[in-house]
Write a protein that holds these residues in place. Structure first.
Motif, PDB file in Angstrom:
ATOM      1  N   ILE A  31       0.872  -1.178   0.000  1.00 48.46           N
ATOM      2  CA  ILE A  31       0.000   0.000   0.000  1.00 48.46           C
ATOM      3  C   ILE A  31       0.901   1.217   0.000  1.00 48.46           C
ATOM      4  O   ILE A  31       1.631   1.470   0.968  1.00 48.46           O
ATOM      5  CB  ILE A  31      -0.936   0.040   1.224  1.00 48.46           C
ATOM      6  N   ARG A  50      -2.858   5.395  -0.830  1.00 48.71           N
ATOM      7  CA  ARG A  50      -3.640   6.380  -0.087  1.00 48.71           C
ATOM      8  C   ARG A  50      -2.842   7.688  -0.095  1.00 48.71           C
ATOM      9  O   ARG A  50      -1.628   7.676   0.143  1.00 48.71           O
ATOM     10  CB  ARG A  50      -3.856   5.952   1.374  1.00 48.71           C
ATOM     11  N   ILE A  67      -5.267   1.977   6.816  1.00 53.69           N
ATOM     12  CA  ILE A  67      -4.753   0.792   6.114  1.00 53.69           C
ATOM     13  C   ILE A  67      -4.916  -0.458   6.974  1.00 53.69           C
ATOM     14  O   ILE A  67      -5.321  -1.527   6.493  1.00 53.69           O
ATOM     15  CB  ILE A  67      -3.279   1.011   5.724  1.00 53.69           C
ATOM     16  N   VAL A  71      -7.143  -3.058   5.124  1.00 48.38           N
ATOM     17  CA  VAL A  71      -6.330  -4.078   4.447  1.00 48.38           C
ATOM     18  C   VAL A  71      -5.792  -5.114   5.428  1.00 48.38           C
ATOM     19  O   VAL A  71      -5.842  -6.318   5.187  1.00 48.38           O
ATOM     20  CB  VAL A  71      -5.158  -3.420   3.676  1.00 48.38           C
TER      21      VAL A  71
END
Length: 226
Positions: A31, A50, A67, A71
């Motif tokens: 990420i 992000r 996150i 995730v």
């Protein structure tokens, strides 16, 4: 945990994108975070991102929490956030020093604070920051940059002492300079000859994050040839 969630800060830059490709190829769920939305949109397929400002403690904390919720808790943090500034010591301004400290040291500290609770709960984790050779050796003509990277080197070693007992490894990679489109106009031919490619530095980062580096913590790994 089935997914090895890796937060990659500064992912919109050339080093960030090269690192994202290496980590994703190794099977990690990457990420990316950063301020450069256009750069983040050029991340490899399958790498989510992000938009956040890691120089701001609240922003760093909020994006990591988001996150972790959406995730999964981060197993690794790779921090490629950095800014470069030329300037002699007698010409340095408060703004020069403040910017370099905020970007090159502040981001590292705030992101580390944000991910550590999740790694502590898991009993393991790995963190890699990007330092620089001028942070290891005094270099004329880049005082604010060199001082900020020296502070990052010291921070890495302090974090190792504090976090290793929690099962968290903290390391850094230290290129001399990185050959990117953003840096290239500021580099002389001599400096450019010693600059590392983003892919070469990303290889070192990928090793430090990997299980092959389980015994490595508190290291600042040089990534330059001369």
């Amino acid at each position: 945990m089935t997914e090895r969630v890796t937060i990659l800060a500064g992912a919109g830059g050339e080093l960030g994108r090269a690192t994202a490709a290496k980590l994703a190829a190794a099977g990690r769920t990457v990420i990316g975070i950063g301020r450069d939305e256009d750069g983040l949109k050029r991340l490899p397929d399958g790498v989510a991102f992000r938009v956040a400002d890691p120089t701001d403690p609240a922003s760093a904390r909020n994006v990591v929490e988001r996150i972790a919720t959406e995730v999964g808790p981060p197993e690794a943090l790779v921090n490629t956030v950095g800014a470069y500034h030329l300037g002699a010591a007698l010409d340095a301004t408060p703004e020069d020093l403040r910017l370099m400290i905020d970007v090159n040291v502040g981001s590292a500290l705030w992101l580390t604070q944000a991910v550590t609770p999740y790694m502590r709960d898991q009993g393991s984790g790995t963190i890699v920051h990007v330092a620089a050779r001028p942070g290891l050796e005094p270099t004329a003509g880049m005082v604010a940059y060199g001082v900020s990277k020296a502070a990052l080197v010291h921070l890495t070693r302090v974090l190792d002492l504090e976090l290793r007992p929690l099962g968290i490894r903290v390391n850094a990679v230290a290129p001399q300079l990185i050959d990117t489109a953003k840096n290239r106009p500021n580099l002389s031919a001599d400096l450019l000859a010693h600059a590392a490619s983003p892919e070469a530095v990303a290889d070192v980062i990928a090793y430090l994050v990997s299980d092959a580096a389980t015994l490595v913590s508190g290291a600042v790994v040089p990534a330059y040839s001369a």
